[in-house]
Structure formats: C-alpha cells, structure tokens
Design a protein around this motif. Structure first.
Motif, short mmCIF file in Angstrom:
data_model
loop_
_atom_site.label_atom_id
_atom_site.label_comp_id
_atom_site.label_asym_id
_atom_site.label_seq_id
_atom_site.Cartn_x
_atom_site.Cartn_y
_atom_site.Cartn_z
N UNK A 168 0.80 -1.22 0.00
CA UNK A 168 0.00 0.00 0.00
C UNK A 168 0.84 1.28 0.00
N UNK A 169 1.94 1.30 0.75
CA UNK A 169 2.77 2.51 0.79
C UNK A 169 3.47 2.74 -0.54
N UNK A 170 3.96 1.67 -1.17
CA UNK A 170 4.61 1.79 -2.48
C UNK A 170 3.61 2.23 -3.54
N UNK A 171 2.37 1.75 -3.44
CA UNK A 171 1.34 2.15 -4.40
C UNK A 171 1.04 3.63 -4.29
N UNK A 172 0.99 4.13 -3.06
CA UNK A 172 0.77 5.57 -2.85
C UNK A 172 1.95 6.37 -3.41
N UNK A 173 3.16 5.89 -3.17
CA UNK A 173 4.37 6.59 -3.61
C UNK A 173 4.47 6.67 -5.12
#
Length: 469
Positions: free
Chosen positions: A26-31
């Motif tokens: 999820x954090x990589x997708x946001x980034x």
C-alpha cells in the motif's frame, strides 16, 4: 486505503500496520502516484509527531511528495502551526527547508511571510543556503518579509546576511540585497515605498546595496522619495550616492553584442562571479564548447593568472577539467598562477586538487619545483622558515638531500630565494616588516653537517657540481 488514511489522521500507529497487513504494497502504491495526499501529509496536517516519525522511517520519500494542491507535508505542518513537528522534520533532513511547494514557496519563505523569528533562525541554522531560494515571482525571503510588513523578520534576515562569516558571505550579501523580483524591484525599492521607511533604508545603505538599481519601470529608489514628507529619506539616499534614474549615465549596451565567449573572458579578467552565471544562463553550453578545444585559455587560466581566487574556485567547481587543460603556450592554470605570483590562488587550487602540482606543461616539465617555490613563499609569509634547517634521522636537511640527488634547481632555489621571490622577499622585507614582526627572512644554513660530517657544499663537491653556476 480508507483504513490507512483514518489511522494517519488519528495518529494511530497500530492502525497503520493493520492497513499494511491488509495490503503490504500500500505505501509503495501511494508513492507511485505523482501528486497525492500521503499518510505523512495527513499526520503532518494533524500534528502527530510519533506517527510521522514512523511513516517517515517506512517511506522517507513521502517527505518530498506534493499533494494535488502543491503542498508537501512540511508545508501543511507549517500552515497548521505544528512547530515541533516542523523542527523534527528539518532536523532529520535540512534540505526540507528548501523544499518548494505551490508557487515555489519554501518553508523559509512561509516563515518570513509570517514573521516567525524563531523558525527563521532555526531554518537558517540548519540550511544557510536556503536564503538564496526565490518564488515564481522571483522574490527572496527578504522581499516577502518586507512586502508583508514583517520588519523585524526583514531586519533579522539582513543582519544574518551581513554578519555571516563564511567564505562566500559577502558575495551572497551583495547578490541577494540587490536581487530583483519579477517587476524589477530590489528590497531598497520596496523599503523606500513604505510609510515609515527611515530605519529600513538606513539599514540597507549600511550594507552592500546598489542604491542606483533601476526597476522594471526604470526608476531608482530615490525616484520613490519625492514627496515633501520624504525629505529625510532623500537625504539618506543621497548621502549614499543615490540619484534619480534621469541623472544616471546612459549605459553602453555594446557589450550585449559581444559573443558569449568574449563576455566570459571579460568576466574572468575581473573575477565577476555574478557575470559568469549571467553568461551561463545566456549560453548554457559555453563551458562544454570551451572544454572541447584542445589548447586554449579557459576562464580558469585567465582567473588564475589574474589572482581572482574565488572566481577560479567557482569555475573549477563547474568544470574541473579546466584545471588540467593547457593553453597554446603549454601552460595550465596552476602554471599561470605561479608564473604571475598569485600564490594564494595557487594554494587554493592545490587544496581542491593536490594533483595539479604534477600537471606537465611546456617541455614536459611539471610543477614540483614550482610547488617548492610556493611552499618556500608560504614559509616566508608565516615565519615558519626554521623547518628548512630541520634534519632527518641521518642528519640531512633539505639542502643536503637536494645536493645528494643532483637537484640543482632546488639547490639554487634554497640558496638564492630572493631571485625567485622578488615580490615576496623584497616587498615583505622593505615594506611590511615594520607591520608584521613575525615575518622572517628565509635563512638556509649552508654549514650544517649531517651524520657523515658532510655539509651540502661537501656533497656538491663530491658529485662534481659545486660550480653549477
């Protein structure tokens, strides 16, 4: 995503990890989204320091990501007044002080607009160069503080520029105080147009400010002080040499028709760093074209020969390869600096790149002897010449060693220093000696014996070189 944002707004670290367990990416997708409100944006806006620390540890790149409104997390924290979170962010990464948000406004610009002296001080302590940054309106932090009537903040910034002691401080003081915004106004133009400008104008003319700069309307600061109520301001400006725009001499614009390489040569000859960058802005590939020429006088050659140390260091930083390039006479910038007795320039160049003393020039001769000349000159200047008579484990001085190795030019140098240093030895002895009592004449002891009982003269006689002339 909803679970994560709720956790971020509440500062719930457990909720953060619950969202990660549900979707590990999820954090990589946001980034991967170019403009987005990250969990760090939400935490910064709400002032959750511990949560912000945790999310920064997991995804440091969130700190520099802009949301759809053009704001990064530090901008949101500032807008919401979460000062401790802001300080923690810049302590972790001082470059965040220079992070440009909407309209290229940095955190420093924002606190200048608000007149926050505490944060101004902290930001400039963490990141001194942030004072150079400008907005899309070409405004510095000083312009912004002055336009918003934050006079204490303005005076603080001017004082900081004036009293900074680092090497480039005077250059940046002059550059920033005379910087023009998008309408061509310097801070002196703006200060003069204020209701009670006396203290501001007096402060500025005590610094490195050009009182006769014209703005976009073609007016100088004095042109704004023509009312009867501004007689005191007119007197202040006139005492500093200010005149109205109509009284300024007509500028010779013939330089604008010169080729950029000619302009660069002129800038190098006078050591004009600001001119250097103006020329580069006009012709961004100029230095690369010069570098492609096999044998040429580069701007570094010219600055080194003239002794313009700061310009030489700046051009060397921009184009390091110039330092080893030879001109048509087979000489490098180091050769020219030494040849013209620009010893301070040569020393600084050697500090940046010690290999420059080994650059071979005309007749395949390197600068090792020239480096010795430079070293001996420094010894003379600093009064440390006694080291010339120090002995090694075998009782040899540098004169013994030079004699043993048949380094005749070095021997000549050691016993005939005045020949090589007319400017250093003669001028210091005849002019400066009364003022600098710590300066001493270099005295090489020709009669010192080594552990074999030999003087340098004995060694030269053994080698058959005593009549070296």
């Amino acid at each position: 995503m909803e679970l994560l944002m709720e956790a971020s707004q509440a500062g719930n670290i457990d909720g953060l990890y619950a969202a990660i367990r549900e979707n590990p990416n999820i954090l990589a997708q946001i980034d991967a989204v170019p403009f987005v409100d990250t969990p760090l944006h939400a935490a910064a806006s709400a002032g959750h320091i511990q949560y912000a620390r945790e999310i920064m540890r997991l995804m440091p790149s969130f700190a520099t990501k802009s949301n759809q409104d053009g704001f990064c997390p530090i901008h949101l924290a500032l807008h919401k007044g979460h000062i401790q979170l802001v300080i923690w962010l810049v302590e972790r990464d001082s470059d965040l002080v220079r992070l440009k948000g909407r309209e290229a406004i940095t955190p420093l610009h924002y606190v200048a607009e608000q007149g926050n002296l505490h944060l101004l001080d902290r930001f400039l302590l963490f990141c001194p160069k942030s004072i150079e940054d400008v907005t899309i309106r070409n405004e510095t932090a000083l312009h912004i503080a002055l336009r918003n009537d934050m006079f204490e903040a303005f005076e603080f910034l001017v004082g900081r520029l004036h009293w900074d002691c680092h090497e480039e401080a005077r250059y940046w003081e002059k550059r920033i105080l005379n910087w023009k915004d998008v309408t061509g106004n310097t801070v002196l133009h703006i200060a003069t147009s204020k209701i009670n400008p006396r203290q501001l104008v007096k402060l500025l003319i005590s610094c490195i400010v050009d009182v006769n700069k014209k703005n976009g309307e073609g007016w100088t600061a004095l042109d704004y002080a023509q009312d009867e109520s501004q007689a005191e301001i007119r007197d202040l400006l006139c005492s500093a040499g200010a005149v109205g725009a109509s009284s300024l001499p007509v500028v010779d614009n013939s330089a604008s028709f010169l080729r950029t390489d000619q302009k660069l040569k002129m800038a190098a000859e006078v050591g004009d760093i600001q001119g250097l960058y103006s020329i580069i802005k006009e012709d961004q590939y100029l230095l690369e074209r010069i570098d492609q020429l096999p044998l040429t006088d580069t701007p570094l050659h010219i600055a080194a020969s003239k002794g313009h140390t700061q310009f030489a260091l700046e051009i060397m930083r921009l184009k390091p390869s110039f330092a080893e390039k030879l001109n048509q006479d087979g000489l490098s910038p180091m050769h020219l600096a030494l040849q013209n007795q620009s010893f301070q320039t040569a020393l600084r160049l050697a500090e940046v790149n010690g290999q420059l003393v080994c650059v071979k020039g005309r007749m395949a001769k390197n600068d090792k002897v020239e480096a010795l000349k430079l070293l001996f000159g420094w010894l003379e200047l600093t009064g440390k010449n006694k080291v010339l008579n120090w002995i090694d484990d075998e009782g040899n001085t540098v004169l013994h060693i030079a004699s043993r190795r048949n380094q005749i030019e070095v021997v000549r140098l050691l016993i005939g220093l005045v020949t090589y240093f007319p400017s250093v030895c003669f001028i210091i002895r005849e002019i400066l000696y009364d003022f600098l009592p710590f300066v001493h004449r270099i005295e090489v002891d020709l009669n010192m014996k080594n552990s074999e009982g030999l003087t340098a003269v004995d060694i030269l006689q053994q080698e058959g070189n005593w009549t070296f002339g």
